[in-house]
Design a protein around this motif. Structure first.
Motif: not given
Length: 690
Positions: A300-306, A419-420
């Protein structure tokens, strides 16, 4: 008669008059004088009728007709010659082999240069072949004109010779604009070079190419990319030499879009299905947050934060979490390595504080996704007042981002950032919906973990408060005890133990386990523990005490079961009475002997309505050690209970025990894994005369 060059011009005129079909057949050309004598006979005439020139030259043309046919057509030819008109018709000729041959002919007068009687130029072809070709031509003309499929005819230099109306409409160019030009000249905004390379391959090999995709924009739709399915077939002359290409094109943009949407839908369903199995199964907040990041990155994205609210990460009540500002702790991040973008984003474990009005927190305050489809200088300007991170992300190629709130049971728990940076387009509505569904699943998992840990902590606090804080055994009795709660991923149970002083210097040892987990089990455990203390002061025999506890469980609003072992011993005499209600048997370690389990009848647990309990009497040697425990000590996944009991007695026999505390710690170290599935209560007593 006119010169040969003039006659060749008449051939071309004749082909046009015949509707173009003459050009597709071997045409016999015969010339006669004004009186009908044959003066010219070409090779095609010889092939068609079987007569060589020497056999027909000087003969009247009517001699070639079938003997039984009407000679009216012959007279009309000479009349046409006299009137200087042409004539078309069908005649039956006589082949040299002796069989009739139906011919289609076109005859035209050839004016004499001195204005004398006209000679005739006659063209003839096999009538059956002519009709077949005319039929094929009609079909082709109808198909070419009315087909919704774009059709183009190109020469060997890949220049357009003809296009049909459908192709004109697809390309947004008239046929006149096509003729004589190549595809690369006409449509530079499609993959024309790839198309021409494919056509050259067809010209060279003769093998057709089917369903090659042409993509791009044409003057017909300059604002939108479209997709066409193209097929190319080589056209050959009768000798097999290539003379051009026929190209067919079908606009499949909508079909392609539908296929892409269907495939994207399948991927979304697969991702959601995987999310339902992976996210939130552990009842651990940190793990659930990382599971969301790991699942979404790359798909879904190139980077993910939670990030979750700092108060939740500390284990406190979430409260509003937004008053005056927002403190978030980063608990999930992916990928952890190999990305320049990840280096800019705060690491896992870092606490981030944002003002209430910061764009980052809009997703939290509004409880809906905050999306920046296209990240640019204008988009990052509001956030630039609070942090330089958006500008650094933009410099590293992040072109689209969104913040999706983690909300469960109307409680805001945190936010997930997506983030993409790759070639894929900006986040669209479908992406936002998918991210929201993933975030909702993660939020439920995080909230379940939060509620569980709160329940776990409450039950553990209640459990510990009801266990004896200070044990004072009578003279002649030495005790050691341990309580080990279940791991954080397992609920606290209702295990307890106690040591009571009885009249006459005797002591009572008891250990029990309320079946079930959580606060309810801990509360029932406290009730039973208090009841035992009260009943023991009455010096009731063990069976009677168990019957009274049975009655106490009957008074509960909801049925509960419990196991219990009750031991009464006199240190002065070594006499001992034991009763157990569904509980594991005590272990006895006598001086100089191997440890063994006491052979005591296994009466049913408390709470099943058992009317009678039995007592076993035995005498203990001075210095004997009794070991009472709950089932958490001897039960383990994948292990047989008898094997575990044997391991218990074996450990007791081997373990050095200068002190009971050391013996208790040694048993737990040998028998209990790092993460216990159930609570464990352990009570060890050494009996010897005072």
């Amino acid at each position: 008669m006119s010169d040969p060059a003039g006659m060749e011009g008449l051939v071309s005129s004749a082909a046009q008059a015949a509707g173009g079909w003459l050009g597709a057949l071997p045409i016999a050309q015969v010339a006669t004088s004004a009186d009908g004598t044959i003066v010219r006979w070409n090779r095609a005439a010889a092939d068609l009728l079987g007569y060589g020139p020497q056999q027909v030259m000087g003969r009247h043309i009517a001699d070639l007709l079938h003997p039984g046919v009407d000679r009216t057509l012959g007279r009309s030819l000479w009349e046409a010659a006299t009137n200087r008109r042409g004539v078309m018709g069908t005649v039956t000729a006589w082949h040299a082999d002796g069989h009739p041959l139906e011919l289609e002919i076109w005859a035209c007068p050839v004016p004499d240069q001195y204005d004398g009687p006209s000679a005739l130029l006659v063209f003839a072809a096999d009538a059956h072949a002519a009709r077949r070709i005319r039929g094929s031509s009609a079909v082709w003309d109808g198909l070419f004109t009315r087909s919704p499929v774009g059709i183009g005819v190109l020469d060997t230099e890949l220049r357009f010779l003809q296009v049909n109306p459908a192709l004109e409409q697809m390309n947004g160019l008239s046929q006149a604009a096509h003729i004589g030009r190549r595809l690369t000249e006409l449509l530079p905004e499609v993959n024309a070079h790839e198309m021409e390379e494919a056509m050259r391959q067809v010209l060279e090999t003769g093998l057709p190419i089917l369903d090659l995709r042409r993509t791009g924009r044409t003057p017909a739709r300059p604002d939108r990319d479209r997709v066409w399915s193209c097929s190319y077939v080589r056209v050959e002359d009768p000798g097999g030499r290539p003379i051009g290409i026929v190209a067919t094109l079908l606009d499949i943009t909508e079909k392609q879009h539908a296929q892409v949407e269907a495939e994207a839908g399948r991927r979304r369903l697969a991702l959601l299905s995987e999310a339902s199995m992976r996210i939130g199964s552990s009842l651990e907040v940190e793990r659930t947050a990382q599971e969301l990041a790991d699942l979404a990155v790359g798909r879904l994205a190139d980077a993910v934060t939670v990030d979750v609210l700092e108060s939740l990460a500390r284990g406190d009540d979430t409260g509003s979490g937004l008053a005056g500002g927002t403190a978030l702790r980063r608990l999930g991040k992916a990928p952890l390595t190999g990305s320049a973008v990840i280096g800019v984003l705060a690491p896992v474990g870092r606490t981030l504080t944002f003002p209430y009005a910061a764009p980052y927190t809009q997703a939290l305050s509004a409880r809906r996704p905050f999306v920046v489809p296209r990240l640019d200088e204008e988009a990052i300007a509001p956030a630039g007042r609070h942090t330089s991170r958006p500008a650094r992300l933009l410099a590293l190629g992040v072109h689209s981002m969104m913040m999706v709130p983690l909300v469960a049971r109307e409680t805001v728990l945190g936010v997930a950032g997506f983030y993409r940076t790759g070639p894929c387009g900006p986040f669209a509505a479908d992406d936002v919906t998918l991210a929201s569904e993933l975030a909702a699943r993660a939020a439920v998992g995080i909230d379940n973990a939060r509620l569980y840990h709160r329940e776990h902590d409450t039950a553990l606090t209640l459990q510990r408060s009801m266990l004896p804080q200070h044990i004072s055994p009578p003279p002649g009795v030495e005790v050691a005890h341990r309580y080990l709660p279940a791991s954080d991923v397992n609920e606290v149970g209702g295990d307890w133990y106690d040591v009571l002083r009885l009249p006459g210097g005797r002591a009572a040892f008891l250990i029990g386990d309320v079946m079930g987990h959580g606060t309810a089990a801990a509360a029932v455990m406290g009730r039973l523990s208090a009841s035992v203390r009260a009943l023991a002061r009455l010096d009731l025999p063990p069976p009677e005490l168990l019957r009274q506890l049975e009655a106490a469980l009957d008074d509960l609003a909801e049925p509960m079961l419990a196991t219990m072992c009750y031991v009464v011993t006199d240190p002065a005499t070594g006499r001992c009475s034991v009763a157990r209600a569904g509980h594991p048997p005590p272990a006895l370690l006598a001086p100089g002997r191997a440890a063994r389990l006491l052979d005591i009848p296994p009466d049913p647990p408390l709470g099943v309505g058992h009317p009678r309990y039995t007592t076993t009497h035995l005498t203990l040697e001075p210095g004997s050690i009794l070991v009472l425990y709950t089932d958490g000590l001897i039960e383990a996944r994948g292990s047989d209970i008898d094997e575990r009991l044997a391991e218990l007695t074996g450990t007791l026999s081997e373990e050095p025990h200068p002190t009971l505390a050391g013996l208790a710690d040694g048993l737990l170290a040998r028998l209990v894994p790092a993460s216990a599935d159930d609570d464990i209560a352990l009570l060890i007593a050494r009996i010897q005369p005072p």
